[in-house]
Design an enzyme around this catalytic site. Sequence first.
Site, PDB file in Angstrom:
ATOM      1  N   GLY A 100       0.840  -1.194  -0.005  1.00  0.00           N
ATOM      2  CA  GLY A 100      -0.011   0.017  -0.038  1.00  0.00           C
ATOM      3  C   GLY A 100       0.734   1.301   0.103  1.00  0.00           C
ATOM      4  N   ASP A 101       1.939   1.277   0.547  1.00  0.00           N
ATOM      5  CA  ASP A 101       2.934   2.409   0.584  1.00  0.00           C
ATOM      6  C   ASP A 101       3.134   2.727  -0.734  1.00  0.00           C
ATOM      7  OD1 ASP A 101       4.779   4.208   1.481  1.00  0.00           O
ATOM      8  OD2 ASP A 101       6.274   2.940   1.033  1.00  0.00           O
ATOM      9  N   GLY A 102       3.751   1.574  -1.559  1.00  0.00           N
ATOM     10  CA  GLY A 102       3.846   1.846  -3.218  1.00  0.00           C
ATOM     11  C   GLY A 102       2.716   2.424  -3.924  1.00  0.00           C
TER      12      GLY A 102
END
Length: 139
Positions: A26-28
Amino acid sequence: MENHFHPQMTLDQIRTISAIGLAHIGDGVFELLVRTHLCKQGKATGKGLHRATIKLVCAEAQSAHAKKILPLLTDEELAVYKRGRNAQVHSVPSHASRADYAAATALESLFGWLYLQGHQERVNTLFDAIMSPVETEEV
């Protein structure tokens, strides 16, 4: 050939991914959305673009973003969010509070979970809700 932009995973496979794993993905996803948003605006290049991105993806900002979308989440999404928030993170960056970092991890987990399920429309809806009132400064 496998389509890496649209992974084909069953719900059981997605459930086996830890909250930290979902946050990693999700960070990416979230950073790619922010970078695309900023580039579409055409307001920044180089160093300024990087600074604008960091300003929107840091733990403090993601915590604020999470607060905005919490009322919009379904029960299932809220459960994923809480799973991410309660993940056992062993180190918190010095520039972030533990609460902000937990909320940021929760937001990232949610975006990772939605992405892996192929729920692009929902990702777009939540990202629009996050970004709509945000005026990115001229950089």
